[in-house]
Design a protein around this motif. Structure first.
Motif, short mmCIF file in Angstrom:
data_model
loop_
_atom_site.label_atom_id
_atom_site.label_comp_id
_atom_site.label_asym_id
_atom_site.label_seq_id
_atom_site.Cartn_x
_atom_site.Cartn_y
_atom_site.Cartn_z
N LEU A 128 0.83 -1.21 0.00
CA LEU A 128 0.00 0.00 0.00
C LEU A 128 0.86 1.26 0.00
O LEU A 128 0.54 2.23 -0.70
CB LEU A 128 -0.93 -0.01 1.22
N GLY A 129 1.94 1.26 0.78
CA GLY A 129 2.77 2.46 0.88
C GLY A 129 3.46 2.80 -0.42
O GLY A 129 3.44 3.95 -0.86
N VAL A 130 4.09 1.81 -1.05
CA VAL A 130 4.80 2.05 -2.31
C VAL A 130 3.80 2.44 -3.41
O VAL A 130 4.04 3.37 -4.20
CB VAL A 130 5.61 0.81 -2.71
N SER A 131 2.65 1.75 -3.47
CA SER A 131 1.65 2.06 -4.49
C SER A 131 1.13 3.49 -4.33
O SER A 131 1.03 4.25 -5.31
CB SER A 131 0.48 1.07 -4.40
N ALA A 132 0.83 3.87 -3.09
CA ALA A 132 0.33 5.23 -2.86
C ALA A 132 1.40 6.27 -3.18
O ALA A 132 1.09 7.34 -3.74
CB ALA A 132 -0.11 5.37 -1.40
N GLY A 133 2.66 5.97 -2.84
CA GLY A 133 3.74 6.92 -3.13
C GLY A 133 3.94 7.12 -4.62
O GLY A 133 4.13 8.25 -5.09
N ILE A 134 3.89 6.01 -5.38
CA ILE A 134 4.05 6.12 -6.85
C ILE A 134 2.88 6.88 -7.45
O ILE A 134 3.04 7.77 -8.30
CB ILE A 134 4.16 4.71 -7.47
N LEU A 135 1.67 6.56 -6.99
CA LEU A 135 0.47 7.23 -7.50
C LEU A 135 0.55 8.73 -7.25
O LEU A 135 0.24 9.54 -8.14
CB LEU A 135 -0.77 6.63 -6.82
N ARG A 140 7.00 8.79 -2.31
CA ARG A 140 6.61 9.95 -3.13
C ARG A 140 7.77 10.92 -3.29
O ARG A 140 8.08 11.35 -4.41
CB ARG A 140 5.42 10.67 -2.49
N ALA A 141 8.41 11.27 -2.19
CA ALA A 141 9.53 12.22 -2.26
C ALA A 141 10.67 11.68 -3.11
O ALA A 141 11.25 12.41 -3.93
CB ALA A 141 10.01 12.53 -0.84
N SER A 142 10.99 10.41 -2.94
CA SER A 142 12.09 9.81 -3.70
C SER A 142 11.75 9.73 -5.18
O SER A 142 12.60 10.01 -6.04
CB SER A 142 12.38 8.41 -3.14
N MET A 143 10.50 9.35 -5.50
CA MET A 143 10.09 9.24 -6.90
C MET A 143 10.11 10.61 -7.57
O MET A 143 10.53 10.75 -8.73
CB MET A 143 8.68 8.64 -6.98
N THR A 184 13.25 3.89 0.29
CA THR A 184 12.09 3.12 0.72
C THR A 184 12.51 1.83 1.41
O THR A 184 11.96 1.45 2.45
CB THR A 184 11.19 2.80 -0.49
N VAL A 185 13.51 1.15 0.82
CA VAL A 185 14.01 -0.09 1.44
C VAL A 185 14.58 0.20 2.82
O VAL A 185 14.40 -0.58 3.77
CB VAL A 185 15.07 -0.75 0.53
N THR A 186 15.29 1.32 2.96
CA THR A 186 15.83 1.70 4.26
C THR A 186 14.71 1.86 5.29
O THR A 186 14.79 1.34 6.40
CB THR A 186 16.61 3.02 4.15
N VAL A 187 13.68 2.59 4.89
CA VAL A 187 12.56 2.83 5.82
C VAL A 187 11.84 1.53 6.16
O VAL A 187 11.49 1.28 7.32
CB VAL A 187 11.58 3.84 5.19
N VAL A 188 11.63 0.68 5.14
CA VAL A 188 10.95 -0.59 5.38
C VAL A 188 11.76 -1.45 6.35
O VAL A 188 11.22 -2.05 7.29
CB VAL A 188 10.71 -1.34 4.05
N GLY A 189 13.09 -1.50 6.13
CA GLY A 189 13.93 -2.31 7.02
C GLY A 189 13.93 -1.80 8.44
O GLY A 189 13.79 -2.58 9.39
N LEU A 190 14.08 -0.49 8.59
CA LEU A 190 14.07 0.07 9.95
C LEU A 190 12.72 -0.12 10.62
O LEU A 190 12.63 -0.38 11.82
CB LEU A 190 14.43 1.56 9.89
N ASN A 191 11.65 0.00 9.82
CA ASN A 191 10.32 -0.13 10.40
C ASN A 191 9.97 -1.56 10.75
O ASN A 191 9.03 -1.79 11.51
CB ASN A 191 9.26 0.43 9.43
#
Length: 306
Positions: free
Chosen positions: A112-119, A193-196, A231-238
């Motif tokens: 959901l997070g990656v999809s919403a960020g790309i959208l 979103r910011a990274s994209m 995003t991978v960094t945030v996912v790993g830390l989270n």
């Protein structure tokens, strides 16, 4: 790469030693006598002293600390004061439940997070962008325990679609996983979103568009891979946050995991279980971060580890 992984594994030792030391000191600083809890409120002074001798609680704290470190070095986390079972057995019975909950929440958070960020990034300054970020802001703002209770009231009490507590089947996992993953989904959406947006402004993206590639190919094949590292960094830390944040979720939904085990052990001053549980969470968190660092090299070929 093997040398880098080896050095990181060696660095885990002082980290885990620090975690063990802090938890050991904090547990002894918490008011309450475990001997009184074991022997009962009517126990005499003689009975209390016998309990302290049996569990080694009458020794000076430095001696208790060194004895505990010695046992841990041999792979012995001690015995639960409450159940009198080995701590490793207690953790082995609960950790799979916490891991199952964390992985389900991680899946929800990532998809959901990656999809919403790309959208949001591909529709910048449109209704979709504003709506996605508004939902993300609401997700970040909601306390986990409050969201869990609201979901429980709506889907269990009023609609009757999902069970409120327990872990008898996959249906019992839905509400805890959504509760645990919602806040972090919002974080992943905003980071993606910011990274994209930054990647979509790069020259090579303009070149890809100038070559006549479809917008879908430009986004998914050229932009997304380079935008994934934050995003991978945030996912790993989270993921570590999912393990530690599961304490509240497991308590709300009566989910029998590590978090609930630690909370119950703190109430009972069950030192060995608390220390073993926190050590397991810290070890898992550290290993996940190591995996994330290694994953960078596969996502971005420019990254090399000596």
């Amino acid at each position: 790469m093997a040398g880098y992984v080896g050095r990181r594994l060696l660095l885990l030792l002082p980290v885990l030693l620090g975690v063990l030391t802090v938890v050991f000191v904090l547990m002894r600083a918490v008011p309450g006598d475990p001997a009184r809890l074991i022997a009962g409120p009517e126990a005499t002074q003689t009975e209390l002293e016998a309990v302290r001798r049996e569990w080694g609680l009458d020794a000076p704290l430095p001696v208790q600390y060194l004895q505990y470190l010695s046992r841990v070095a041999r792979g012995d986390l001690g015995e639960s004061i409450r159940s009198r079972r080995p701590v490793t057995v207690e953790l082995a019975a609960r950790f799979p439940n916490t891991l199952r909950l964390a992985l389900a929440s991680l899946l929800i958070m990532t998809v959901l997070g990656v999809s919403a960020g790309i959208l949001a990034a591909t529709h910048q300054n449109t209704f979709l962008d504003y709506a996605s970020m508004a939902v993300a802001l609401v997700g970040i703002s909601m306390p986990i325990f409050w969201l869990g209770l609201m979901l429980m009231l709506l889907f269990s009490l009023y609609l009757g679609w999902l069970p409120a507590t327990g872990r008898d089947g996959p249906a019992h996992l839905v509400l805890p996983a959504i509760t645990l993953g919602t806040a972090l989904t919002a974080v992943v959406a905003r980071i993606t979103r910011a990274s994209m947006l930054e990647v979509l402004r790069q020259d090579y993206i303009r070149t890809a568009r100038a070559k006549g590639l479809s917008e879908r190919l430009v986004v998914w094949a050229h932009a997304l891979r380079n935008a994934l590292i934050p995003t991978v960094t945030v996912v790993g830390l989270n993921f570590g946050g999912l393990l530690s944040g599961a304490v509240l979720t497991e308590t709300v939904f009566a989910w029998p995991g590590i978090g609930r085990l630690i909370v119950d052990a703190i109430e009972m001053r069950d030192y060995p279980v608390v220390q073993g549980g926190v050590l397991l969470v810290a070890l898992t968190y550290s290993l996940v971060n190591l995996i994330v660092d290694v994953a960078y090299a596969f996502i971005d070929p420019r990254i090399r580890y000596a």
